[in-house]
Design a protein around this motif. Structure first.
Motif, PDB file in Angstrom:
ATOM      1  N   MET A   1      -0.870 -16.508  -9.721  1.00 30.26           N
ATOM      2  CA  MET A   1      -0.904 -16.635  -8.272  1.00 30.26           C
ATOM      3  C   MET A   1      -2.333 -16.819  -7.803  1.00 30.26           C
ATOM      4  N   ASP A   2      -2.517 -17.754  -6.894  1.00 28.16           N
ATOM      5  CA  ASP A   2      -3.852 -17.962  -6.361  1.00 28.16           C
ATOM      6  C   ASP A   2      -4.228 -16.869  -5.378  1.00 28.16           C
ATOM      7  N   ASN A   3      -3.241 -16.370  -4.636  1.00 28.41           N
ATOM      8  CA  ASN A   3      -3.506 -15.357  -3.623  1.00 28.41           C
ATOM      9  C   ASN A   3      -2.924 -14.030  -4.073  1.00 28.41           C
ATOM     10  N   GLU A   4      -3.734 -13.012  -4.177  1.00 22.63           N
ATOM     11  CA  GLU A   4      -3.252 -11.666  -4.433  1.00 22.63           C
ATOM     12  C   GLU A   4      -3.505 -10.890  -3.176  1.00 22.63           C
ATOM     13  N   LEU A   5      -2.422 -10.598  -2.451  1.00 27.88           N
ATOM     14  CA  LEU A   5      -2.541 -10.018  -1.131  1.00 27.88           C
ATOM     15  C   LEU A   5      -2.228  -8.537  -1.163  1.00 27.88           C
ATOM     16  N   THR A   6      -2.677  -7.836  -0.140  1.00 30.21           N
ATOM     17  CA  THR A   6      -2.375  -6.419  -0.028  1.00 30.21           C
ATOM     18  C   THR A   6      -0.929  -6.227   0.354  1.00 30.21           C
ATOM     19  N   ASP A   7      -0.434  -4.986   0.265  1.00 29.72           N
ATOM     20  CA  ASP A   7       0.962  -4.696   0.553  1.00 29.72           C
ATOM     21  C   ASP A   7       1.255  -4.592   2.034  1.00 29.72           C
ATOM     22  N   SER A   8       0.295  -4.856   2.868  1.00 23.33           N
ATOM     23  CA  SER A   8       0.546  -4.783   4.301  1.00 23.33           C
ATOM     24  C   SER A   8      -0.162  -5.930   4.984  1.00 23.33           C
ATOM     25  N   GLN A   9       0.344  -6.300   6.153  1.00 26.01           N
ATOM     26  CA  GLN A   9      -0.235  -7.348   6.957  1.00 26.01           C
ATOM     27  C   GLN A   9      -0.617  -6.767   8.305  1.00 26.01           C
ATOM     28  N   PRO A  10      -1.709  -7.224   8.931  1.00 29.94           N
ATOM     29  CA  PRO A  10      -2.034  -6.747  10.272  1.00 29.94           C
ATOM     30  C   PRO A  10      -0.984  -7.181  11.275  1.00 29.94           C
ATOM     31  N   GLU A  11      -0.775  -6.343  12.269  1.00 28.41           N
ATOM     32  CA  GLU A  11       0.187  -6.687  13.301  1.00 28.41           C
ATOM     33  C   GLU A  11      -0.301  -7.898  14.074  1.00 28.41           C
TER      34      GLU A  11
ATOM     35  N   THR B   1       9.548 -23.162  -9.953  1.00 33.56           N
ATOM     36  CA  THR B   1       9.651 -21.746  -9.630  1.00 33.56           C
ATOM     37  C   THR B   1       8.529 -21.374  -8.662  1.00 33.56           C
ATOM     38  N   ILE B   2       8.894 -20.747  -7.560  1.00 32.12           N
ATOM     39  CA  ILE B   2       7.922 -20.352  -6.544  1.00 32.12           C
ATOM     40  C   ILE B   2       7.674 -18.850  -6.679  1.00 32.12           C
ATOM     41  N   GLU B   3       6.396 -18.459  -6.726  1.00 28.62           N
ATOM     42  CA  GLU B   3       6.020 -17.056  -6.819  1.00 28.62           C
ATOM     43  C   GLU B   3       5.314 -16.628  -5.543  1.00 28.62           C
ATOM     44  N   MET B   4       5.644 -15.428  -5.072  1.00 31.92           N
ATOM     45  CA  MET B   4       4.993 -14.838  -3.915  1.00 31.92           C
ATOM     46  C   MET B   4       4.678 -13.378  -4.212  1.00 31.92           C
TER      47      MET B   4
ATOM     48  N   TRP C   1      14.972 -14.156  -6.714  1.00 28.88           N
ATOM     49  CA  TRP C   1      15.822 -14.852  -5.759  1.00 28.88           C
ATOM     50  C   TRP C   1      15.934 -16.325  -6.137  1.00 28.88           C
ATOM     51  N   TRP C   2      16.571 -17.102  -5.242  1.00 29.33           N
ATOM     52  CA  TRP C   2      16.613 -18.542  -5.468  1.00 29.33           C
ATOM     53  C   TRP C   2      16.627 -19.258  -4.138  1.00 29.33           C
ATOM     54  N   TYR C   3      16.293 -20.533  -4.176  1.00 30.13           N
ATOM     55  CA  TYR C   3      16.327 -21.385  -3.002  1.00 30.13           C
ATOM     56  C   TYR C   3      17.207 -22.597  -3.318  1.00 30.13           C
ATOM     57  N   HIS C   4      17.723 -23.238  -2.262  1.00 25.84           N
ATOM     58  CA  HIS C   4      18.609 -24.373  -2.491  1.00 25.84           C
ATOM     59  C   HIS C   4      18.819 -25.158  -1.204  1.00 25.84           C
TER      60      HIS C   4
ATOM     61  N   VAL D   1       9.460 -12.718  -6.005  1.00 25.99           N
ATOM     62  CA  VAL D   1       8.569 -11.967  -5.119  1.00 25.99           C
ATOM     63  C   VAL D   1       8.144 -10.716  -5.873  1.00 25.99           C
ATOM     64  N   ARG D   2       6.848 -10.575  -6.093  1.00 22.75           N
ATOM     65  CA  ARG D   2       6.330  -9.448  -6.862  1.00 22.75           C
ATOM     66  C   ARG D   2       5.641  -8.449  -5.950  1.00 22.75           C
ATOM     67  N   ARG D   3       5.569  -7.204  -6.443  1.00 23.59           N
ATOM     68  CA  ARG D   3       4.724  -6.191  -5.821  1.00 23.59           C
ATOM     69  C   ARG D   3       3.439  -6.102  -6.626  1.00 23.59           C
ATOM     70  N   GLN D   4       2.381  -5.676  -5.953  1.00 20.60           N
ATOM     71  CA  GLN D   4       1.136  -5.433  -6.672  1.00 20.60           C
ATOM     72  C   GLN D   4       1.420  -4.443  -7.807  1.00 20.60           C
ATOM     73  N   GLY D   5       0.944  -4.761  -8.994  1.00 22.09           N
ATOM     74  CA  GLY D   5       1.150  -3.886 -10.142  1.00 22.09           C
ATOM     75  C   GLY D   5       2.347  -4.242 -10.988  1.00 22.09           C
ATOM     76  N   ASP D   6       3.207  -5.172 -10.524  1.00 25.01           N
ATOM     77  CA  ASP D   6       4.343  -5.581 -11.347  1.00 25.01           C
ATOM     78  C   ASP D   6       3.854  -6.244 -12.632  1.00 25.01           C
ATOM     79  N   PRO D   7       4.575  -6.056 -13.733  1.00 24.87           N
ATOM     80  CA  PRO D   7       4.186  -6.724 -14.984  1.00 24.87           C
ATOM     81  C   PRO D   7       4.286  -8.234 -14.841  1.00 24.87           C
ATOM     82  N   ARG D   8       3.283  -8.940 -15.326  1.00 24.55           N
ATOM     83  CA  ARG D   8       3.248 -10.402 -15.239  1.00 24.55           C
ATOM     84  C   ARG D   8       3.662 -11.024 -16.569  1.00 24.55           C
TER      85      ARG D   8
END
Length: 366
Positions: A1-11, A95-98, A181-184, A207-214
């Motif tokens: 993943m190019d972007n490794e984001l935090t588990d929260s987003q600003p309001e 395959t799309i990863e987020m 998940w899947w898309y179609h 869709v992964r969480r930070q710390g998930d095995p890659r």
């Protein structure tokens, strides 16, 4: 993943409150036409929010193309595919990863001709177009990819869909969106996209969480009607060159010791089970066991076969050849008449030369 984001987003700031946005959505469906009895309401105008709550603006953008591929050699059926470029379109699509917390904008370009879409249409009054509908993550009606919301793409045009991988929130009880998940498509042929999905417009989403095995490798295996895996069966489901195998939808390979991730998807109308020989996994969200709390770990089931119904999806992570070594390991539906009819392929654990070890093989159904 190019972007490794935090588990929260600003309001988000300066946004409409929820009640006001609901009002806009209600107004949005005020204008439409009912083409025929049993046909979904087609929105012709209206205003939908483009980003779901929590997504201030996209963190990442990608392009996706819907194109026509060569017809199926065995059935002469139309084949369509998604690709990050027109030249790399396939079925399954990319395959799309987020990462939870990420907001992704996908611009879909429809390069499928009106003639092909007309041939696939089951209702002469149904509009022509393709779409992008996803499971698991958050989106507004503007990105639903459906006829009734008007969020589809006509031939030669494009449209941007916005997906938000909402993070888990222990305070509100929101479960988040981490998972497999899947898309179609949800447009080709009719209001449910049955002809689009059946032609190849589908792909996997993680869709992964930070710390998930890659994983080292990820494969999508879509179990469908007519005893197919990724719309193929029998010998067509495993086309690996034994000397120079190239990973792809019909060539599932790995080196011994690699962590391999499978996204299992069910589509169509039949029930299946997903089974791979020689390997097992934990029946958890990631397919792995994380942590060492004995009371928890000792109660996690280990399985090597799991039911898979239409629309279902789950993830499996295994260590290739763990204790069993190199070889060609069957991957198939364990409903016996399905596997007898060719719903079977091979997961190849390569030898030290990067080749497929010799094996006696087996006869695929036709």
């Amino acid at each position: 993943m190019d972007n490794e984001l935090t588990d929260s987003q600003p309001e988000p700031t300066g946004r409409l409150k929820s009640s006001a946005r609901r009002t806009l959505l209600a107004v949005a469906v005020a204008v439409g036409t009912l083409a025929s009895a049993g046909t979904a309401l087609a929105v012709t105008s209206g205003t939908f929010a483009k980003e779901p709550d929590g997504c201030v603006r996209p963190d990442r953008t990608i392009k996706m193309y819907a194109v026509e591929l060569p017809r199926d050699a065995a059935t002469n059926q139309v084949r369509l595919g998604y690709g990050l470029t027109p030249q790399t379109a396939s079925y399954p699509g990319p395959t799309i990863e987020m990462i939870e917390g990420e907001c992704l904008a996908i611009t879909l370009y429809n390069q499928v001709s009106e003639a092909t879409l007309t041939a696939l249409r089951t209702d002469a009054s149904h509009p022509l177009g393709v779409s992008l509908h996803t499971h698991g993550v958050k989106y507004t009606q503007d990105s639903d990819g459906t006829l009734h919301s008007g969020s589809y793409v006509r031939s030669g045009e494009s449209r941007t869909y916005t997906w938000y991988a909402k993070p888990r929130n222990v305070k509100t009880g929101s479960p988040g969106t981490a998972g497999y998940w899947w898309y179609h498509d949800h447009m080709v042929g009719g209001a449910h996209g049955t002809q689009g999905v059946g032609s190849g417009l589908f792909g996997g989403l993680v869709v992964r969480r930070q710390g998930d095995p890659r994983p080292d490798r990820t494969y999508v295996t879509v179990f469908g009607d007519r005893q197919t895996i990724n719309l193929r069966r029998g010998a067509d489901a495993d086309t690996c060159d034994p000397v120079r195998p190239v990973a792809g939808p019909t060539c599932l390979i790995a080196r011994k010791g690699e962590r391999v991730e499978f996204i299992a998807v069910g589509m169509g109308n039949d029930m299946h089970t997903w089974h791979v020989h020689g390997h097992n996994w934990a029946d958890t969200r990631t397919g792995t066991i994380m942590g060492d709390t004995k009371a928890v770990v000792d109660n996690i089931p280990l399985i090597d076969n799991k039911p898979l119904g239409p629309g279902d999806s789950f993830g499996v992570q295994i260590i290739a050849g763990d204790s069993v070594g190199e070889g060609s390991w069957m991957l198939h539906c364990h409903m016996q008449f399905h596997s007898d009819q060719g719903m079977s392929t091979m997961f190849h654990v390569l030898d030290d030369n990067g080749q497929i070890p010799q094996h006696n093989g087996h006869t695929h159904g036709s």
